[in-house]
Each structure stands twice: as structure tokens, then as C-alpha cells.
Design an enzyme around this catalytic site. Structure first.
Site, mmCIF file in Angstrom:
data_model
loop_
_atom_site.group_PDB
_atom_site.id
_atom_site.type_symbol
_atom_site.label_atom_id
_atom_site.label_comp_id
_atom_site.label_asym_id
_atom_site.label_seq_id
_atom_site.Cartn_x
_atom_site.Cartn_y
_atom_site.Cartn_z
ATOM 1 N N HIS A 36 -30.655 -18.161 -18.117
ATOM 2 C CA HIS A 36 -32.067 -18.031 -17.773
ATOM 3 C C HIS A 36 -32.323 -16.732 -17.023
ATOM 4 C CE1 HIS A 36 -30.213 -19.591 -14.103
ATOM 5 N NE2 HIS A 36 -31.285 -19.187 -13.423
ATOM 6 N N ASP B 64 -34.875 -15.704 -13.822
ATOM 7 C CA ASP B 64 -35.497 -16.497 -12.762
ATOM 8 C C ASP B 64 -37.020 -16.596 -12.930
ATOM 9 O OD1 ASP B 64 -33.137 -17.113 -11.419
ATOM 10 O OD2 ASP B 64 -33.233 -15.327 -10.143
ATOM 11 N N HIS C 78 -28.829 -14.868 -16.478
ATOM 12 C CA HIS C 78 -27.589 -15.234 -15.801
ATOM 13 C C HIS C 78 -27.302 -16.712 -15.962
ATOM 14 C CE1 HIS C 78 -30.799 -15.639 -12.773
ATOM 15 N NE2 HIS C 78 -30.066 -16.587 -12.215
ATOM 16 N N ARG D 92 -30.856 -17.528 -2.121
ATOM 17 C CA ARG D 92 -31.463 -16.471 -2.932
ATOM 18 C C ARG D 92 -32.803 -16.034 -2.368
ATOM 19 N NH1 ARG D 92 -33.131 -18.443 -8.584
ATOM 20 N NH2 ARG D 92 -35.225 -18.579 -7.676
#
Length: 313
Positions: free
Chosen positions: A115, A117, A271, A286
């Protein structure tokens, strides 16, 4: 019959070699990824060093920094703000007192599906900064893919087709199908938290990167279908594009140590966090930086179709 092939478009990168010479930079893979040594990340980095990091990010797509144990939540967010305005996740609660997203395997947070983000909103993040807090004794690596390189390697007929396509992205996707080994905790978290608000956005399958001018593929597990195609036809075509994105030659894999930081250009990558560490605990935090609304090669912007409380257009 002629066997002369149509030349592939070159993968353009920002030409700023003079800035990278100020960094102790080591490429990790051939098409994506570099490790930078000797830099202590913090909000007050001098402008020349920060500009060199930003130039390296645009060139290599994902950067890795070892030994950043000095960063706490506040310092990570403060550093992230050097890239722009930090934003919280649209549905998942932030770490108390800020906009960091915590991914804790104990609570079912295992992002083991390809995906980019938060593409279910229009101006999805341009930069993500991930800090390793607790790392399992084995496994738990993350893999990134270069979506600009993937686009450049498409055969010319597929590139021409991709240039015309738009896709519907939503956070209300088939989680169980995309995460084959999802356990009950993951499924519960998805239903109760991740889809507590539903978003749908139409993005061009190919966007023009606002800083490098590269063409990148905007795909990943938030794609529900390609606009104008049936679910079945969409699935077949998306799989073709997906195989170009995830070719091993277009990827880099990082073996985490506690205190590591990874920074990636979310506009040019996908990623995958590998879920191969059993019951061991993995915690990463994150920060994300607000991005721009994608623009297609013919100049059209992405369109919000639905937000929670709104209606389908």
C-alpha cells in the site's frame, strides 16, 4: 515485422549531486533506498544538511538512519515538521498529545499488504517518517517499492492505458482478502477503528510528482476498482500493474534495529511490513506530512467521492 522496441521513458530524478556530497550516503538497492550515516535527526538540523536529506529522499525514495534512539515522540514530530505540516491519521487515534500513529502488533497493527499510506483521502501524505520503538528478535522487516521505476518499465501499450485510468480508493476495502493471515484482533481493529469513518476518493492511476516531474503509479490495497471497469476486469488489470510495482528489482528490504528511522516519499512508493515474527511484539511510530492533491498527466486533480457523513457523488 520490425523488432525495434519503443524506448522506455527514463526515470527522472532531481539533479542535485552537490548536496548529496555533504552526506555519508550508501545505496542499499539498485533502484530504491539509501542509508545515511553520521546524521543525528532533530528539528534544528542546519538548512544545508536538511536540504541534502530532502534531495536524497527525492532521488532514492526511501532513506534509512541507524542509531536515532535520542528521538522521542515530540522530537520525531518536530523533525517531521521540517518537511511540512504533520497530519494525524483520518480514523486511527493518535498517540496522546500529538499526531503520531502507533503501530503495535499486540493490538493487531500489522500492515502486511502492499500500500501507499492513506490514499483513500485526496491530499494523502507526501512523506512518512517511521521510528522503530520495539523490534522483535527475528523478522518484522519492511519492504518498499519504487512506483516511478515500475511505471517506467511498463510496456508502451500498458503505459498509454495507465495514463488514461482513474481508480476508486477507500478505507472500506476487503481487509480479510488482502491480509490472508489476519487474526481476530486485526479484523476487530479494522472494523471498529480503521473504518470508523469511511472515505472514498478517485485518483489518477498515474500522477505527476510535483517536485521531480516523474510519473508514478497510484495503486495499493486501498484501490477498490478502476473507474469504468467491472470488479473482475479491474482485478485482472490491477494485478498486471501490481506485478510491475513489486518486481524485486524495484524494491528494497530493511532489517530493523531499535532506534532506526525510515523516511519515504509516499508519492512514489508502496510498502509492505512483513508479518513473520509470530507472537513477538513490534512497535513502530509514524509521523506523516500533508501532501498535495494528485494531478494526472492531463492536469486533472483527484476527486473526493465520499466522506463520512457525506453522500456519494
Amino acid at each position: 515485422m520490425s523488432d525495434v522496441q519503443t524506448p522506455r521513458p527514463a526515470v527522472s530524478v532531481p539533479s542535485a549531486p552537490h548536496t548529496e556530497t555533504t552526506l555519508d550516503l550508501h545505496r542499499v538497492a539498485g533502484h530504491i533506498g539509501a542509508r545515511i550515516d553520521g546524521v543525528r535527526l532533530h528539528a534544528d538540523l542546519d538548512p544545508a544538511t536538511f536540504d541534502a536529506i530532502n534531495a536524497a529522499l527525492l532521488r532514492h525514495k526511501v532513506l534509512f538512519f541507524r542509531g536515532q534512539q535520542h528521538l522521542d515522540d515530540a522530537a520525531q514530530e518536530a523533525f517531521a515538521r521540517r518537511f511540512g505540516v504533520t497530519v494525524a491519521h483520518p480514523t486511527v487515534p493518535s498517540v496522546e498529545g500529538g499526531s503520531l500513529l502507533e503501530l503495535d502488533s499486540l493490538h493487531g497493527a500489522r500492515a502486511n499488504s502492499w500500500h501507499t499510506d492513506v490514499t483513500f483521502v485526496d491530499a494523502y501524505p507526501k512523506v512518512s517518517i517511521l521510528r522503530a520503538v520495539v523490534i522483535p528478535p527475528f523478522g518484522g522487516d519492511t519492504v518498499w517499492a519504487n512506483t516511478a521505476a515500475a511505471y517506467a518499465q511498463l510496456p508502451e501499450p500498458l503505459r498509454a492505458l495507465a495514463d488514461t485510468l482513474w481508480a476508486l480508493h477507500t478505507n472500506a476495502y476487503d481487509y480479510a482478502a488482502r491480509h490472508a493471515n489476519a487474526d481476530s484482533a486485526q479484523l476487530k481493529r479494522y472494523r471498529e477503528v480503521f473504518t470508523s469513518k469511511v472515505y472514498e476518493t478517485e485518483h489518477p492511476v498515474v500522477r505527476v510528482h510535483p517536485e521531480t516531474g516523474e510519473r508514478t503509479l497510484v495503486l495499493g490495497h486501498f484501490v477498490q476498482r478502476i473507474k469504468g471497469l467491472s470488479v473482475t476486469d479491474s482485478a485482472h488489470l490491477l494485478q498486471v500493474f501490481h506485478e510491475y510495482v513489486t518486481r524485486l528489482e524495484h524494491t528494497v528490504r530493511w532489517n530493523w534495529q531499535e532506534g532506526d528511522v525510515a523516511i519515504w516519499d509516499n508519492r512514489a512508493t508502496q510498502h509492505y511490513a512483513i508479518n513473520d515474527y509470530g507472537d513477538a511484539r513490534r512497535i513502530v511510530r509514524r509521523a506523516t506530512v500533508r501532501g498535495e492533491v494528485p494531478v494526472s498527466i492531463d492536469g486533472r486533480e483527484s476527486v473526493v467521492v465520499r466522506e463520512e457523513g457525506g453522500t456519494l457523488q
